[in-house]
Design a protein around this motif. Sequence first.
Motif, PDB file in Angstrom:
ATOM      1  N   ARG A  31      -3.889 -24.595 -24.312  1.00  0.00           N
ATOM      2  CA  ARG A  31      -4.541 -25.295 -23.205  1.00  0.00           C
ATOM      3  C   ARG A  31      -3.791 -25.062 -21.899  1.00  0.00           C
ATOM      4  NH1 ARG A  31      -6.460 -26.434 -19.411  1.00  0.00           N
ATOM      5  NH2 ARG A  31      -7.620 -28.279 -18.743  1.00  0.00           N
TER       6      ARG A  31
ATOM      7  N   LEU B  56      -2.292 -22.470 -20.980  1.00  0.00           N
ATOM      8  CA  LEU B  56      -2.588 -21.119 -20.497  1.00  0.00           C
ATOM      9  C   LEU B  56      -4.084 -20.876 -20.332  1.00  0.00           C
ATOM     10  CD1 LEU B  56      -0.042 -19.189 -22.772  1.00  0.00           C
ATOM     11  CD2 LEU B  56       0.223 -19.769 -20.350  1.00  0.00           C
ATOM     12  N   ASP B  57      -4.884 -21.949 -20.506  1.00  0.00           N
ATOM     13  CA  ASP B  57      -6.351 -21.839 -20.427  1.00  0.00           C
ATOM     14  C   ASP B  57      -6.899 -20.787 -21.382  1.00  0.00           C
ATOM     15  OD1 ASP B  57      -6.723 -23.838 -18.552  1.00  0.00           O
ATOM     16  OD2 ASP B  57      -6.333 -22.491 -16.871  1.00  0.00           O
ATOM     17  N   GLN B  58      -6.291 -20.678 -22.552  1.00  0.00           N
ATOM     18  CA  GLN B  58      -6.760 -19.716 -23.561  1.00  0.00           C
ATOM     19  C   GLN B  58      -7.726 -20.422 -24.515  1.00  0.00           C
ATOM     20  OE1 GLN B  58      -2.971 -18.427 -25.150  1.00  0.00           O
ATOM     21  NE2 GLN B  58      -2.867 -16.689 -23.745  1.00  0.00           N
ATOM     22  N   PHE B  59      -8.918 -20.682 -24.029  1.00  0.00           N
ATOM     23  CA  PHE B  59      -9.886 -21.429 -24.827  1.00  0.00           C
ATOM     24  C   PHE B  59     -10.400 -20.611 -26.005  1.00  0.00           C
ATOM     25  CE2 PHE B  59      -9.869 -24.199 -21.180  1.00  0.00           C
ATOM     26  CZ  PHE B  59     -10.127 -25.445 -21.724  1.00  0.00           C
TER      27      PHE B  59
ATOM     28  N   LEU C 124      -5.689 -31.802 -25.369  1.00  0.00           N
ATOM     29  CA  LEU C 124      -6.586 -31.738 -24.223  1.00  0.00           C
ATOM     30  C   LEU C 124      -6.601 -33.039 -23.424  1.00  0.00           C
ATOM     31  CD1 LEU C 124      -9.581 -29.828 -25.869  1.00  0.00           C
ATOM     32  CD2 LEU C 124      -7.815 -28.917 -24.370  1.00  0.00           C
TER      33      LEU C 124
ATOM     34  N   HIS D  87     -15.694 -25.665 -25.455  1.00  0.00           N
ATOM     35  CA  HIS D  87     -16.768 -24.773 -25.007  1.00  0.00           C
ATOM     36  C   HIS D  87     -17.282 -23.902 -26.155  1.00  0.00           C
ATOM     37  CE1 HIS D  87     -15.317 -26.174 -21.213  1.00  0.00           C
ATOM     38  NE2 HIS D  87     -14.218 -25.438 -21.255  1.00  0.00           N
TER      39      HIS D  87
END
Length: 507
Positions: free
Chosen positions: A292, A294-297, A369, A427
Amino acid sequence: MISLRRFTGGVVIGWVSTFLSIAIGLFMSPFLIHHLGEAGYGVWVLVQSTVSYMYFMDLGLRTTVVRFTAKAQARGDHQEVSQVVSAALWLRLWTAAGVMAIALCLSALLPHIFHIPTQYETTARVALVLAATTLSSTLVFSVFTAVLSGIGYFDLLGLLEMVQVTLTSLGLIPILKSGHSIMAMAGWQLCIVLTINIVAAVACFRVCPELRIHLHRPPPELMRSLWSLGLWVLIGNGAGQLILYTDNVVVGIFVTASAVSYYAISAKMVEYVRQIAFSVLKFFMPLASSFRALDQFDRLRQLHVRGTQLVLLVTYPIVITLVIRGDTLLCLWIGDRFSVEATRVLQILAIAAALMLANASVNGIALALDRQKTLAIVTLAEGLANLLLSLILVKHIGVLGVAFGTMIPTIATSLFFWPRYLCKLVHMPTFVYVRDGWLRPVLAMLPFLFVSHWAEMHWQPAKLMGFVLQTMALLPLAVMGAFVVFHREIPKIRIIIAKRRGQAAVN
């Protein structure tokens, strides 16, 4: 800095501790029932469950101390660590005093709250006070175990936990064989837990020689920081206690102490399955947090699906065995009369556990999150619904009503809320998650399910060891099913491992 050796050691020791705890529990439950009797064992469970409710007075402080310690230690700010630990310890001393005050009041009211046989009234009162003293010492000294966790001494904590589980359980054998009662059992547990807590505190000061304790009222700003982090953890922990320990208390109030024995054994079997799932998932939250950050969804989605698949593949063979062959297991393990009373409760609770396990990754991902508020509120709603339905249904169908009171809220949250909510957070289409995370592991378990049903009909063992050997002989069907369904993922896993090894060699 958390070392790889201690992290790996913590994982390995955690697995050993979990399975050791389960093995000891499987041995000790029939031993305690046979030596205490159904009523005596029911009283022991009621005492433990009543005291366990008070654990909500943890106030979320342990998690808060772990977070503060980890961050401050990384910066080398030893003064902040000392301030946080001192504040938490000051709060915990007052909390422990509150626990003892509540315990003394409850001990006076205990026979009026539960259906306790007259000969057990004094024993139950003293045992309750001793168990509350054990909890109070744990609350106080857990400040030091939180520091050890925050700086990465997972291997040491795992060893201490393993020693405590072994001594507190197996030490009851000579106590009961020598004719002592529940009071002696509670006293033994107090001695062992207090000793382990003192060892942990000494270890904490040895590995953190800069730690300084000042027992005075913490500054208001520090109190606000601790409370802001711990509030939702507190609510979540309290709700978790409500779900785990409500049932035994409701049975004790509205049915009998003997009925608590039947329910408690079934609930304990299901709790072992939850422990195995937790041992798989307890390190997922740090991974999810890093993804999270690193925004590596894409990796977060993969973790969500793979984590669910792993938990179901590991635990569903046990759940299937409990549902299909639970009657045979209880009959061989405890006795014929016990299986008649407890089998249906075991089956209902096992089905509820199967639904809960399908969303086992919810805690780690929701916390990573920053959705601890939602997690706490939904868990609290489930706990209150559990309590309300149990109170209503127990009056109509007895112990089974309490089991249904647990299953119905679990169905509501596990099927209709958590899948859609979590998929929205990462997502991911809910259908994709249900298909890959749920249906594929269930499909993999079908061969094991069918052969377990056949064994229950045509292959009855004469002894418990025969049942264990039969189950082990059937497990390759579960492995085969998992291989057939997931064989395409195996090359991918090998490639990932090879890449990571190559990167490690370069570094």
